[in-house]
Each structure stands twice: as C-alpha cells, then as structure tokens.
Design an enzyme around this catalytic site. Structure first.
Site, PDB file in Angstrom:
ATOM      1  N   LYS A  30       0.815  -1.219   0.000  1.00 44.20           N
ATOM      2  CA  LYS A  30       0.000   0.000   0.000  1.00 44.20           C
ATOM      3  C   LYS A  30       0.851   1.272   0.000  1.00 44.20           C
ATOM      4  CE  LYS A  30      -0.698   0.383   5.002  1.00 44.20           C
ATOM      5  NZ  LYS A  30       0.067   1.625   5.157  1.00 44.20           N
ATOM      6  N   THR A  31       1.971   1.265   0.760  1.00 41.25           N
ATOM      7  CA  THR A  31       2.822   2.459   0.791  1.00 41.25           C
ATOM      8  C   THR A  31       3.408   2.724  -0.583  1.00 41.25           C
ATOM      9  OG1 THR A  31       3.341   2.024   3.111  1.00 41.25           O
ATOM     10  CG2 THR A  31       4.771   3.570   1.943  1.00 41.25           C
ATOM     11  N   ASP A 225      -3.827   7.370   4.160  1.00 39.81           N
ATOM     12  CA  ASP A 225      -3.279   6.065   4.508  1.00 39.81           C
ATOM     13  C   ASP A 225      -4.032   5.501   5.714  1.00 39.81           C
ATOM     14  OD1 ASP A 225      -1.544   3.890   4.534  1.00 39.81           O
ATOM     15  OD2 ASP A 225      -0.052   4.913   5.772  1.00 39.81           O
ATOM     16  N   GLU A 226      -4.094   4.161   5.814  1.00 40.54           N
ATOM     17  CA  GLU A 226      -4.744   3.479   6.944  1.00 40.54           C
ATOM     18  C   GLU A 226      -6.155   4.032   7.169  1.00 40.54           C
ATOM     19  OE1 GLU A 226      -3.432   0.910   8.015  1.00 40.54           O
ATOM     20  OE2 GLU A 226      -1.257   1.074   8.214  1.00 40.54           O
ATOM     21  N   GLN A 256      -8.107  -5.090   8.911  1.00 42.87           N
ATOM     22  CA  GLN A 256      -7.107  -4.683   9.899  1.00 42.87           C
ATOM     23  C   GLN A 256      -7.585  -3.507  10.752  1.00 42.87           C
ATOM     24  OE1 GLN A 256      -2.778  -5.065   8.727  1.00 42.87           O
ATOM     25  NE2 GLN A 256      -3.651  -4.976   6.671  1.00 42.87           N
ATOM     26  N   ARG A 633       1.779 -10.835  10.404  1.00 38.13           N
ATOM     27  CA  ARG A 633       3.098 -10.248  10.662  1.00 38.13           C
ATOM     28  C   ARG A 633       4.198 -11.220  10.237  1.00 38.13           C
ATOM     29  NH1 ARG A 633       1.686  -6.092   9.700  1.00 38.13           N
ATOM     30  NH2 ARG A 633      -0.264  -7.181   9.278  1.00 38.13           N
TER      31      ARG A 633
END
Length: 695
Positions: A30-31, A225-226, A256, A633
């Site tokens: 995503k970044t 973002d997020e 998430q 993770r």
C-alpha cells in the site's frame, strides 16, 4: 514510473476519474501505491507538489512515505504548464499525520477560532492534571477513564452540551460535567489538546465557507493512509477538505481495523460509498510478505467476520513451514519452552535474533519472557517502552528548562508554575489565560502587563510575579553562569524532592528522585566536561550521542536535551528478539513469529474479570481482526502457543485454547492439546550439545 507494479497496483496509481478506495490487504504494497501515485500526480498529471497532501497516523509512517517519494522524484522536473523543466520541489509536498495537518491549519486560522497564533498544545500529562484538578481526586484510574471518555466524545464530534444529554450512566455523567469545565479551561488557557487538532479544523471548515474554500484550493488531491483507522472527526475533516471535487484516494484494509477502543470506526468504509456514490473500489490481494500456509490461516480466520468487501490474500512465496500449535502447563512453562525453541530454530536456520518476534495481546504477558531472555543472555527489544524523556519527573524539570530558554512557552509555564504547587490554582490560571488571549500575548508576558489587577486580586498576582521574576533571573544567569550552578540553585528553589515524597509513596518517590539525580548528573557532565568516559556510567545515557561536550552553558544544554529526546526516538535495528503487543506490531513484519497466550479471555480479550460475561459480537469481530493482524506479521514461520493454566491475581485459573485456533483450519498442524514437559537445565544442555554435533 509504474514499472514493477502488479495490475491492481497500477490501476490504483493511475485512476483519476473520481474518488478511489484502495482495499490493500496485509503486505500488499500500500505504501508503494501511495508514493507512486504522488509521483504520477506530479509527473503524469501536472500537479504542483504544494497542492498534494498525503495523510497518515504516525510520524514514522509519514517519514517513510516522504523518503520513498523523494527517491522516486530525485533529479526529476515539473511538467506543470509554464513551469516545465524546473526541479520538482519535493519539500512543498504535505506528507504528515492528521494531527500535524491540524496544527498547520490552526496556526494559520487561529483568529477564526478565537485563538492567538501562538496557542499552546497541551500534552496528555498536562490534560491529566487539568482533569485531576476538576475531579478533585488522586485516583489515576478514574482520571484516565474520564480523559478517555472526553477523548472519545471529541473524536465523535460530541460537544459538552451534547455529552450532557447523551451520558447514560454515572461515569459518563461525571465525565460530562468535567468535559464542560475542561473545555472552558482550555479556552481560557488559549490552548488545544491533541484531539482538538482534528476537531477544531473540522468545525472551522463546517462553519466558515471562505476558509474551507481556501484550503480546498490549496490541497487539491488527498491521499489517506490506513483509512480504516479514521474516527468520525478525521473522516469529517477529509470530507470537508475533499469537497465537491472529491479528488482523493483512500487506502486501507477493513480486515485490519483494530482501533475501535480509541474511537476509530469501520463504519467510515461504508459511509465513504454513501457520501461519494461514484467511489471506485480497487482490491490489492497479492501479498508480498508471507507464505501460502500463513495466508491460508489468515484468510480462514477473517472469513468468520461479516464482510463489507470480499477479499482474499494470495502469495507466490510457496507453501512454507508448517504452522505449529503448542499447549503448555502454565506461563512459566510457555516462556521457558518458547525461548528454547526460538534459540534452537535460530541455530538450525543460521538466522539472527532480529528475525524473531514474540507477540502478545497485553503488556502484562511480557514480564516473564523478559526474565527468561535476560537469564539466557539473549538480547531483546521491548516495543512501546517509555522513553527516559517521557517520564513525568523528567518532563517536569524540562518544563522549567524550556521556560528559562523561552518565557513564551505557555505549556511549559503552566506545568512549571503548578509542579510543585506554589499558591497558583486553576481559577488564577484561567483568568490569566483569558487576559493573555485578549491581549494576544504569552501567559508570562501577561503577568507583567498593566491591567492584570482588574482580573486578579493582589493575593493572586503576587505568586505569579514572584515566580516570573525568578524565572527571569535564572534566564539571565543561564547564558553566562556554569550550568551546574544554575541547576543546583533551581533545584534548591523548587523543593522538588520534598514534592515527590509528599505526592507519591516512598518507593515511587525514591525511584523518581533517582531518575532526577541521573538526569541532573548527565546535564552537568554535558556542561562541564572536558573528558567524559565513553561508557554510560550510572546515568543510563550514552555519551556517544553525536553532540559536542565542550562546556555548554544551560541555554546550550536545553537545546541538547531537545536533540537527545529526538535521538532517543530514532529507529535502530539491533540484533535482538522483538517483544511486542499485536497492536504495536501493526505495519511491521518478521521472518519468524511466536504468538503467545492465544487463549480464551486473552485472545480474544474479555475486557473484564467476569468470566460469566459473554463477549459481544462487535468485540469478537475486532479481536478476530487483531488475530488476523498477528498472523500476517509472519513471513516464513508462525508458532501459536497457549497455556492450560495461568495465574490471575492470586488464583490459578484453567484456560482454553482460543476459538481462533480451530478457525485457522490447520490440517497439518499438531492438535492444540500437545504436551511438553518443562526442560531441566540438564535436558537443555543435552539438546544444545546434540544441535552442536548436528551442526
């Protein structure tokens, strides 16, 4: 520009026909999409950097985004008509947190909100003291609870008047009363708290069309973002900034969304489509992080939640290692065995300690793992550990130092003049704040202005002027006298040791005073040093901090303290095992992960001590999303661990494996009832010898 992007990522970068929601699964890049889209806006669409804003939630994420964008645009030139060929001014991009943007808006538009441009920003400790004063209690749990309720109201854009109506239990009624006086005190102080940095700009844009138009024209394309972590207030700010142009890309993952407890609402994902009917949704489902087994387990768990958008992660990393599930006798057995298994895995795979993470639901679980790691001399890093400069006693002394260096620092003024108390209460400070706000000067300057006597009695003015005159004298001396002399005189005048022993029990006071002595010793050593030891001595500070130690006066040392606090927060990557809560691990990845305490009541967390109290569906869904975050993770191997018995207070309770373990459908994993006997030192040595012989 888009070389190396997959089809979905490329579509997300290039889509410009209206509002866009990118559902970016864990590890899906995503970044990269956000930074590539910034580059595309500038290079491909002719946007000037000053018209683009990328908003995120942490300074670390903003820094990473800025660094990546700078590399993408390095050496490139503008395509904007009339400005072709000029080097792209990357520094004009707005890449920051929501709160940083709020500060920028409020500094420029303060007068529209009845504030001076130099308004103060209160930190959590400052606000804690204000709430404590209004509650009239030393019960820290109650104070924090009221703080939390007020914060949630602000995040939900609930005013003090509305809170009084909405309060539906005794705790909320009490909080509503405090909220009203708390808001009035902030206004009198010409100050904002952390939540106000979002709330006040959102309110301003809703009420002032001229200011709203100005900022809509300044920031013409938004990247968020997020997005799943936004609260009601943050969403309202985004919506008002986007306006009818609706030129934005929101990037997030409904699977998430794990911050409901602090006001984030997953409903913002559904609301986005209602408020922007032309919303285009793009899914990023290819995971670049984990093996197929790990992603299958994650997909299986999250499939039990209701879905706003269907999404399924996949990977080209192969099946990978089997996911293990192990039950232990108790938490000591769990810690012993996990650390031994981790050590054996490291030896066999020839990996490093930094490749391993031990993740848990609550901070209370870390202690026993720390004990075993220290005993086995295994290096570890504990995430979320408190910075030395974040300790209340150090912040108290830093408030005095900041005020000596800059008398116009209002938060430092308030903290210093009230810690310890010196006859100046909230009523006096509120009147002083109102006077300073009307005169558009600092609190310190207002003390010496003519006319203050009309607001305060002589009895109230006297301690204010006595304090300020003392600060002036210290400030004059700080530029010329040895730092150690000024510091000793300052500490003698404020009687801080006596204050600590009056305010805290003996053990707490002793620990805090020791921290103060270490801090003062370090400051003096920095100020008088010709030859310092390269070791940390007893202070806990590293002398090799990159700062010169050439006999600074106190003003120079104050700058050193500011730099040290920033340096202490710098990210380092020591070769050490990571201990972290699952919440703190979000956004990170580790080759090998041990999830511990995966039991009913811990993961999912019950949220109370009443075992007969069922967990409601909304909480289970958020806990399941937290489990999904924990699983994803892991890059290469994942190990699930639980205890059959666990100490709770002074009792030993029987535990059951988490409902999330069977939801993972691990056909090739051992059953969660597997027994492992605790290893004796002799057994451990024998196994270690066997590994050495094998190697």
């Amino acid at each position: 520009m888009s070389a190396g992007l997959n089809a979905a990522q490329s579509e997300a970068v290039r889509y410009m026909d209206g509002p866009c929601l990118v559902l970016a699964g864990a590890g899906s890049g995503k970044t990269r999409v956000i930074t590539q889209k910034i580059a595309h806006l500038i290079e491909g669409k002719g946007f000037e950097p000053k018209h683009i804003a990328a908003l995120t939630f942490t300074n670390k994420a903003a820094l990473e985004m800025r660094e990546r964008t700078s590399k993408l645009l390095e050496g490139k030139t503008l395509t904007t008509p009339g400005k072709e060929g000029r080097k792209i001014p990357v520094n004009q991009l707005t890449i920051c947190t929501f709160h940083s943007l709020g500060v920028q808006i409020m500094r420029q538009e303060a007068e529209h909100c009845g504030l001076k441009p130099q308004f103060s920003i209160m930190d959590s400790d400052d606000c804690f003291g204000m709430v404590q004063e209004q509650l009239g209690t030393t019960d820290k749990g109650l104070i924090r609870k009221v703080q939390s309720i007020i914060s949630l109201w602000k995040n939900g854009m609930v005013s003090p008047d509305q809170a009084a109506v909405l309060a539906n239990n005794e705790g909320e009624h009490q909080a509503a009363i405090v909220y009203r006086s708390y808001a009035a005190t902030l206004h009198a102080y010409q100050a904002l708290d952390f939540d106000d940095l979002i709330l006040r700009p959102a309110q301003l844009f809703a009420q002032n069309e001229q200011v709203r138009d100005k900022w809509q024209n300044r920031l013409r394309y938004l990247l968020i973002d997020e997005y799943q972590d936004t609260n009601t207030c943050q969403y309202e700010l985004v919506k008002l900034l986007a306006g009818s142009r609706a030129a934005f890309t929101a990037v997030g993952d409904d699977d998430q969304a794990i911050y409901g407890w602090r006001g984030a609402t997953i409903e913002n994902l559904a609301q986005l489509g209602k408020d922007f009917p032309k919303l285009h949704v793009i899914k990023l489902e290819q995971n670049y992080r984990s093996t197929v087994r790990i992603l299958t387990a994650a997909n299986n768990v999250i499939a039990n939640n209701p879905k706003l958008f269907e999404k399924k992660l996949w990977s080209e990393h192969g099946m990978g290692d089997t996911i293990t599930v192990t039950g232990y006798n108790d938490e000591e057995h769990e810690a012993e065995s996990v650390i031994f298994r981790l050590s054996a895995h490291k030896f066999e795979r020839r990996t490093q300690f930094r490749d391993y993470a031990i993740l848990y639901r609550g901070n209370f679980q870390a202690r026993i793992f720390e004990q075993v790691l220290r005993r086995e001399r295994i290096p570890y890093v504990l995430s979320g550990g408190q910075s030395f400069f974040d300790r209340a006693e150090i912040k108290d002394l830093c408030a005095y130092l900041r005020l000596i260096a800059n008398p116009d620092d209002d938060p430092a003024f308030i903290r210093a003049i009230t810690t310890p108390r010196r006859g100046v209460g909230n009523t006096t400070l509120e009147a002083l704040g109102a006077f300073a706000g009307a005169a558009k000067v600092s609190l310190f300057e207002a003390v010496f202005m003519g006319g203050i006597e009309a607001r305060l009695s002589a009895r109230q003015v006297e301690p204010l002027r006595t304090f300020c005159e003392w600060i002036r004298r210290l400030s004059d001396r700080a530029a010329r006298d040895p730092a150690s002399t000024v510091l000793d005189d300052m500490m003698e005048a404020i009687h801080y040791e006596a204050y600590l022993y009056d305010a805290f029990d003996e053990r707490q006071a002793q620990a805090k005073w020791q921290n103060v002595l270490e801090f003062l010793e370090w400051l003096k050593r920095k100020g008088t040093k010709p030859e310092a030891s390269p070791e940390t001595e007893q202070t806990g500070f590293d002398t090799a901090d990159g700062l010169s130690d050439d006999g600074k006066n106190l003003l120079g040392l104050i700058q050193t303290v500011a730099l040290m606090s920033m340096l202490e927060g710098k990210d380092e990557d020591p070769d050490a095992v990571r201990l972290s809560t699952v919440h703190a691990s979000k956004g990170l990845e580790y080759p090998h992960v041990f999830l511990v305490g995966i039991e009913e009541g811990i993961m999912p967390h019950r949220g109370g001590t009443d075992d007969d109290n069922p967990i409601d569906d909304a909480r289970i869904e958020e806990e399941r999303r937290l489990m999904y975050v924990a699983i994803t993770r892991a890059q290469r191997s994942l190990h699930l661990n639980w205890c059959k018995k666990r100490k709770r207070a002074r009792e030993t309770v029987v535990c059951e494996p988490s409902r999330f373990i069977p939801e993972m459908l691990l056909d090739d994993a051992p059953p969660p009832t597997a027994e492992e006997a605790p290893l004796s030192p002799k057994d451990r040595m024998a196994m270690l010898k066997a590994m050495l012989q094998k190697g």
